[in-house]
Design a protein around this motif. Structure first.
Motif, PDB file in Angstrom:
ATOM      1  N   ALA A 103      55.387  26.629  14.836  1.00  6.20           N
ATOM      2  CA  ALA A 103      54.894  27.599  13.849  1.00  6.20           C
ATOM      3  C   ALA A 103      53.922  26.896  12.910  1.00  6.20           C
ATOM      4  N   PHE A 104      53.004  27.693  12.357  1.00  2.00           N
ATOM      5  CA  PHE A 104      51.977  27.163  11.460  1.00  2.00           C
ATOM      6  C   PHE A 104      51.865  28.059  10.235  1.00  2.00           C
ATOM      7  N   TYR A 105      51.792  27.441   9.077  1.00  2.00           N
ATOM      8  CA  TYR A 105      51.517  28.159   7.837  1.00  2.00           C
ATOM      9  C   TYR A 105      50.205  27.587   7.328  1.00  2.00           C
ATOM     10  N   ILE A 106      49.204  28.440   7.234  1.00  2.00           N
ATOM     11  CA  ILE A 106      47.871  27.999   6.814  1.00  2.00           C
ATOM     12  C   ILE A 106      47.718  28.271   5.322  1.00  2.00           C
ATOM     13  N   ALA A 107      47.602  27.204   4.544  1.00  2.00           N
ATOM     14  CA  ALA A 107      47.483  27.305   3.087  1.00  2.00           C
ATOM     15  C   ALA A 107      46.358  26.388   2.623  1.00  2.00           C
ATOM     16  N   ILE A 108      45.139  26.702   3.079  1.00  2.00           N
ATOM     17  CA  ILE A 108      44.021  25.794   2.821  1.00  2.00           C
ATOM     18  C   ILE A 108      43.389  25.975   1.447  1.00  2.00           C
ATOM     19  N   GLY A 109      43.824  26.957   0.698  1.00  2.00           N
ATOM     20  CA  GLY A 109      43.368  27.111  -0.677  1.00  2.00           C
ATOM     21  C   GLY A 109      41.928  27.558  -0.790  1.00  2.00           C
ATOM     22  N   CYS A 110      41.453  27.539  -2.008  1.00  2.00           N
ATOM     23  CA  CYS A 110      40.074  27.941  -2.271  1.00  2.00           C
ATOM     24  C   CYS A 110      39.523  27.060  -3.390  1.00  2.00           C
ATOM     25  N   GLN A 111      39.304  25.806  -3.069  1.00  2.00           N
ATOM     26  CA  GLN A 111      38.862  24.843  -4.061  1.00  2.00           C
ATOM     27  C   GLN A 111      37.357  24.792  -4.217  1.00  2.00           C
ATOM     28  N   GLY A 112      36.660  25.687  -3.592  1.00  2.00           N
ATOM     29  CA  GLY A 112      35.207  25.675  -3.711  1.00  2.00           C
ATOM     30  C   GLY A 112      34.759  26.412  -4.956  1.00  2.00           C
ATOM     31  N   GLY A 113      33.827  25.817  -5.655  1.00  2.00           N
ATOM     32  CA  GLY A 113      33.235  26.482  -6.807  1.00  2.00           C
ATOM     33  C   GLY A 113      31.941  27.159  -6.390  1.00  2.00           C
ATOM     34  N   ARG A 114      31.408  27.972  -7.275  1.00  2.00           N
ATOM     35  CA  ARG A 114      30.147  28.651  -6.993  1.00  2.00           C
ATOM     36  C   ARG A 114      29.135  28.284  -8.052  1.00  2.00           C
ATOM     37  N   LEU A 115      27.917  28.052  -7.614  1.00  2.00           N
ATOM     38  CA  LEU A 115      26.816  27.808  -8.539  1.00  2.00           C
ATOM     39  C   LEU A 115      26.053  29.109  -8.730  1.00  2.00           C
ATOM     40  N   PRO A 116      25.558  29.354  -9.938  1.00  2.00           N
ATOM     41  CA  PRO A 116      24.788  30.582 -10.166  1.00  2.00           C
ATOM     42  C   PRO A 116      23.430  30.510  -9.473  1.00  2.00           C
ATOM     43  N   ASP A 117      22.877  31.649  -9.180  1.00  2.00           N
ATOM     44  CA  ASP A 117      21.571  31.730  -8.527  1.00  2.00           C
ATOM     45  C   ASP A 117      20.480  31.740  -9.597  1.00  2.00           C
ATOM     46  N   ILE A 118      20.214  30.548 -10.152  1.00  2.00           N
ATOM     47  CA  ILE A 118      19.197  30.406 -11.192  1.00  2.00           C
ATOM     48  C   ILE A 118      18.289  29.237 -10.849  1.00  2.00           C
ATOM     49  N   SER A 119      17.099  29.231 -11.417  1.00  2.00           N
ATOM     50  CA  SER A 119      16.179  28.124 -11.139  1.00  2.00           C
ATOM     51  C   SER A 119      16.730  26.835 -11.754  1.00  2.00           C
ATOM     52  N   GLY A 120      16.477  25.725 -11.089  1.00  2.00           N
ATOM     53  CA  GLY A 120      16.927  24.417 -11.553  1.00  2.00           C
ATOM     54  C   GLY A 120      18.330  24.055 -11.116  1.00  2.00           C
ATOM     55  N   ILE A 121      18.965  24.938 -10.358  1.00  2.00           N
ATOM     56  CA  ILE A 121      20.349  24.696  -9.955  1.00  2.00           C
ATOM     57  C   ILE A 121      20.464  23.503  -9.014  1.00  2.00           C
ATOM     58  N   ASP A 122      19.352  23.138  -8.382  1.00  2.00           N
ATOM     59  CA  ASP A 122      19.364  22.003  -7.459  1.00  2.00           C
ATOM     60  C   ASP A 122      18.965  20.696  -8.138  1.00  2.00           C
ATOM     61  N   ALA A 123      18.910  20.691  -9.465  1.00  2.00           N
ATOM     62  CA  ALA A 123      18.540  19.488 -10.216  1.00  2.00           C
ATOM     63  C   ALA A 123      19.623  18.418 -10.092  1.00  2.00           C
ATOM     64  N   ASN A 124      19.233  17.185 -10.284  1.00  2.00           N
ATOM     65  CA  ASN A 124      20.154  16.054 -10.222  1.00  2.00           C
ATOM     66  C   ASN A 124      21.250  16.207 -11.279  1.00  2.00           C
ATOM     67  N   GLY A 125      22.488  16.032 -10.873  1.00  2.00           N
ATOM     68  CA  GLY A 125      23.617  16.080 -11.800  1.00  2.00           C
ATOM     69  C   GLY A 125      24.271  17.441 -11.948  1.00  2.00           C
ATOM     70  N   VAL A 126      23.709  18.477 -11.316  1.00  2.00           N
ATOM     71  CA  VAL A 126      24.313  19.807 -11.386  1.00  2.00           C
ATOM     72  C   VAL A 126      25.424  19.888 -10.343  1.00  2.00           C
ATOM     73  N   THR A 127      26.574  20.335 -10.764  1.00  2.00           N
ATOM     74  CA  THR A 127      27.722  20.461  -9.869  1.00  2.00           C
ATOM     75  C   THR A 127      28.598  21.608 -10.337  1.00  2.00           C
ATOM     76  N   THR A 128      29.516  22.010  -9.496  1.00  2.00           N
ATOM     77  CA  THR A 128      30.474  23.037  -9.917  1.00  2.00           C
ATOM     78  C   THR A 128      31.537  22.401 -10.799  1.00  2.00           C
ATOM     79  N   ALA A 129      32.170  23.216 -11.601  1.00  2.00           N
ATOM     80  CA  ALA A 129      33.242  22.716 -12.463  1.00  2.00           C
ATOM     81  C   ALA A 129      34.409  22.196 -11.634  1.00  2.00           C
ATOM     82  N   VAL A 130      34.700  22.865 -10.524  1.00  2.00           N
ATOM     83  CA  VAL A 130      35.802  22.434  -9.658  1.00  2.00           C
ATOM     84  C   VAL A 130      35.523  21.037  -9.103  1.00  2.00           C
ATOM     85  N   ALA A 131      34.304  20.809  -8.616  1.00  2.00           N
ATOM     86  CA  ALA A 131      33.945  19.486  -8.089  1.00  2.00           C
ATOM     87  C   ALA A 131      33.966  18.434  -9.203  1.00  2.00           C
ATOM     88  N   TYR A 132      33.488  18.798 -10.387  1.00  2.00           N
ATOM     89  CA  TYR A 132      33.494  17.871 -11.521  1.00  2.00           C
ATOM     90  C   TYR A 132      34.929  17.484 -11.892  1.00  2.00           C
TER      91      TYR A 132
END
Length: 170
Positions: A103-132
């Motif tokens: 038997a298998f219980y899949i509990a992989i969670g949801c640890q991914g954060g989301r970045l807003p769709d705004i300009s400059g989001i790909d700048a150096n040092g920008v990360t999600t709060a979850v990753a930080y």
């Protein structure tokens, strides 16, 4: 508050059960399976079990030794926890079936954060709060300089407080 009843080793079930993910859901499943007499195996991709309890919640809110103590109780109950094993990458479900898991219980969670769709989001040092927070909780992130936190939810507030506590300019 009722006492926790720990199952004895007599009358244990032999069926092998795999719990995929060692966060709150996976650990809860493993605890209750062990309490019912099974010997579940938890497969966790990170180097420590606990999921967001370990990697997302700052220590000033939830001390890591409390999590470790609870996990130690589960190990004493017969739960095996294999850290550093990513199911689907290091081992497949088919391979686990071949090893006798029924038997298998899949509990992989949801640890991914989301970045807003705004300009400059790909700048150096920008990360999600979850990753930080994960980097900060593993000691891989020391903050220096200014920090801007976009958002006002619990995770954003935790990220701002962790940044302030680790040396960010106020």
């Amino acid at each position: 508050v009722p006492d926790i009843v720990v199952a004895s080793n007599t009358g244990r079930w032999e069926e092998k059960i795999a719990v995929i993910g060692g966060g709150p859901a996976g650990l809860s499943c493993a605890f209750y399976l062990a309490q019912k007499g099974y010997y579940p195996t938890v497969f966790e991709k990170n180097e420590k079990a606990g999921g967001m309890l370990t990697y997302g919640i700052p220590s000033y809110k939830l001390e890591k030794n409390v999590i470790d103590a609870e996990i130690d109780i589960m190990r004493e109950m017969g739960v095996e926890i294999k850290c550093g094993v990513e199911v689907g990458k290091d081992v497949t479900l088919a391979e686990l079936r071949e090893k006798g898991y029924k038997a298998f219980y899949i509990a992989i969670g949801c640890q991914g954060g989301r970045l807003p769709d705004i300009s400059g989001i790909d700048a150096n040092g920008v990360t999600t709060a979850v990753a930080y927070l994960k980097q900060a909780n593993t000691g891989k992130k020391k903050t220096a300089g200014s920090v801007v936190v976009v958002g006002g939810g619990n995770v954003a507030i935790d990220a701002a407080r962790v940044a302030a506590r680790s040396g960010a300019k106020k």
